[in-house]
Design an enzyme around this catalytic site. Structure first.
Site, mmCIF file in Angstrom:
data_model
loop_
_atom_site.group_PDB
_atom_site.id
_atom_site.type_symbol
_atom_site.label_atom_id
_atom_site.label_comp_id
_atom_site.label_asym_id
_atom_site.label_seq_id
_atom_site.Cartn_x
_atom_site.Cartn_y
_atom_site.Cartn_z
ATOM 1 N N HIS A 16 0.861 -1.194 0.000
ATOM 2 C CA HIS A 16 0.000 0.000 0.000
ATOM 3 C C HIS A 16 0.892 1.238 0.000
ATOM 4 C CE1 HIS A 16 -3.764 2.139 1.879
ATOM 5 N NE2 HIS A 16 -3.104 2.934 1.043
ATOM 6 N N HIS A 18 1.318 4.824 -2.402
ATOM 7 C CA HIS A 18 0.937 5.694 -3.527
ATOM 8 C C HIS A 18 2.213 6.393 -3.970
ATOM 9 C CE1 HIS A 18 -3.402 5.365 -2.451
ATOM 10 N NE2 HIS A 18 -2.905 5.206 -1.229
ATOM 11 N N HIS A 196 -9.665 1.025 -1.164
ATOM 12 C CA HIS A 196 -9.589 1.683 0.134
ATOM 13 C C HIS A 196 -10.996 1.644 0.738
ATOM 14 C CE1 HIS A 196 -5.751 3.221 -1.247
ATOM 15 N NE2 HIS A 196 -5.595 4.035 -0.216
ATOM 16 N N GLU A 199 -11.281 3.495 6.133
ATOM 17 C CA GLU A 199 -10.246 4.391 6.674
ATOM 18 C C GLU A 199 -10.991 5.469 7.460
ATOM 19 O OE1 GLU A 199 -8.063 6.636 3.698
ATOM 20 O OE2 GLU A 199 -6.388 7.036 5.050
ATOM 21 N N ASP A 277 1.861 3.875 2.883
ATOM 22 C CA ASP A 277 0.807 4.720 2.286
ATOM 23 C C ASP A 277 1.417 5.895 1.502
ATOM 24 O OD1 ASP A 277 -1.801 5.324 1.597
ATOM 25 O OD2 ASP A 277 -2.413 6.008 3.587
ATOM 26 N N ASP A 278 1.719 6.990 2.198
ATOM 27 C CA ASP A 278 2.284 8.195 1.568
ATOM 28 C C ASP A 278 3.462 8.672 2.413
ATOM 29 O OD1 ASP A 278 0.077 8.809 -0.541
ATOM 30 O OD2 ASP A 278 -1.038 8.480 1.312
HETATM 31 N N1 HPA Z 1 -6.681 7.302 1.383
HETATM 32 C C1 HPA Z 1 -7.369 7.738 0.339
HETATM 33 N N2 HPA Z 1 -6.788 8.256 -0.727
HETATM 34 C C2 HPA Z 1 -5.458 8.332 -0.763
HETATM 35 C C3 HPA Z 1 -4.693 7.898 0.298
HETATM 36 C C4 HPA Z 1 -5.344 7.338 1.424
HETATM 37 O O1 HPA Z 1 -4.740 6.891 2.423
HETATM 38 N N3 HPA Z 1 -3.401 8.132 -0.050
HETATM 39 C C5 HPA Z 1 -3.398 8.665 -1.285
HETATM 40 N N4 HPA Z 1 -4.651 8.797 -1.727
HETATM 41 ZN ZN ZN Z 2 -3.766 4.780 0.569
#
Ligand code: HPA
Ligand code: ZN
Length: 326
Positions: A16, A18, A196, A199, A277-278
């Site tokens: 996971h 991006h 996703h 969250e 994630d990011d």
């Molecule tokens: N959630 C939703 N969209 C996203 C995320 C995330 O964690 N990271 C990049 N786009």
């Molecule tokens: Zn994500």
């Protein structure tokens, strides 16, 4: 961190990530200058000060703004290559990478420019770093299903380059069923489905992703823990969850890492994994995610090893390549 050495030594798969979320402010400033694009901060300190989010949308606003400086194939190559070199330091051996084509085509950057830049770096990563990789094309859920179908059509010449499709961006108000026909078509085309869900959105979104759409993996999935029936389903089906501890903390999905559902999910027998994630926005690449969550939840060495093994079990690698790590 208590298990830092163990964590560093373990081969890991990142499921996971991006790629646009690995855009470090230093590189953003360099590329902005090279492309003569204005950005709202002049120093690293200013950039980092802006990375103070109270929810998903506040992050997404900066995330889309940051990637606006990416214009050329070289930019996308450089972004991806920088991530792979960094991942190598954390002993990442396999990555299944999301990217958001609509966030680029929507501002006039061609699909092929984005995709070819990423793919050339992935190929170089396999050759020079020994990191295997797969690419997942993600749909932006704040856009329409029709926009999603247009992307699916536009991406046709590259379909053999993607292992799957994803669904990301603003979750609440955009349930998986908004894209029911699109994902049915993607399934027919042979794509793995990674959504996703849970969250910020309610457990019903995880149910939709899993039971109505037929998701192969749930990204995040935190709020599944509010639904006892869903807990049973996730355990019985061994549907992978890609948890992202530092993301959860940065986006205030949890107020403290001690509130992370990860340990409860492990102990319930879920196929749960740790991911970044990011990482440029949330303060850590994969090892830091493992370290911080292990400390906060007092995970045992055995649980840490389990998480690394889970990352391969939950991957889309063929069985013979997975078993090497499990
Ligand atoms: N959630 C939703 N969209 C996203 C995320 C995330 O964690 N990271 C990049 N786009
Ligand atoms: Zn994500």
């Amino acid at each position: 961190a208590k298990h830092a050495e163990l964590i560093a030594s373990l081969p890991k798969a990142e499921l996971h990530l991006h790629i646009e979320g690995s855009f470090e402010p230093e590189m953003m400033m360099q590329i902005a200058e090279r492309n003569r694009v204005e950005i709202p901060f002049k120093t690293l300190e200013e950039a980092k000060a802006a990375y103070n989010f109270s929810n998903l949308q506040e992050f997404l606003d900066l995330y889309y703004q940051g990637m606006n400086v990416l214009r050329t194939e070289q930019d996308f190559h450089d972004l991806t290559w920088a991530y792979l070199k960094r991942a190598k330091l954390d002993n990442v051996q396999h990555v299944e990478m999301f990217y958001d084509p609509q966030a680029h085509t929507g501002r006039g950057v061609a699909f092929g420019t984005v995709t070819e830049g990423i793919l050339s770096a992935l190929k170089q990563g396999e050759k020079e770093l020994g990191i295997s990789s797969m690419l997942i094309m993600s749909f932006l859920r704040h856009l329409s299903e029709e926009d999603g179908f247009a992307l699916l059509e536009e991406s046709k010449p590259w379909h053999d380059k993607f292992v799957g499709v994803g669904l990301d961006s603003s979750e609440v108000g955009h349930p998986p069923l908004k894209f029911e026909r699109l994902f049915a078509r993607c399934r027919e085309l042979g794509f793995k489905l990674c959504l996703h869900a849970g969250e910020e959105g309610p457990p019903s979104y995880v149910r939709e992703a899993l039971l109505d759409i037929g998701a192969d993996r749930i990204d995040h999935g935190n709020r599944s823990m509010e639904d006892a029936g869903l807990i049973e389903i996730l355990r019985d089906t061994q549907t992978p969850l890609t948890n992202c501890p530092l993301s959860n903390l940065a986006l205030c999905v949890i107020d403290d890492l001690k509130q992370s559902p990860l340990k409860a999910q492990l102990e319930a027998g879920f196929l749960v994994t740790v991911n970044s994630d990011d990482p440029a926005y949330f303060g850590g690449y994969i090892n830091r995610n493992y370290e911080q969550i292990s400390d906060a939840l007092d995970l045992s060495a055995q649980q840490v090893v389990q998480l690394a093994k889970n990352s391969f079990t939950a991957s889309f690698l063929p069985e013979n390549k997975r078993s090497h790590f499990i």
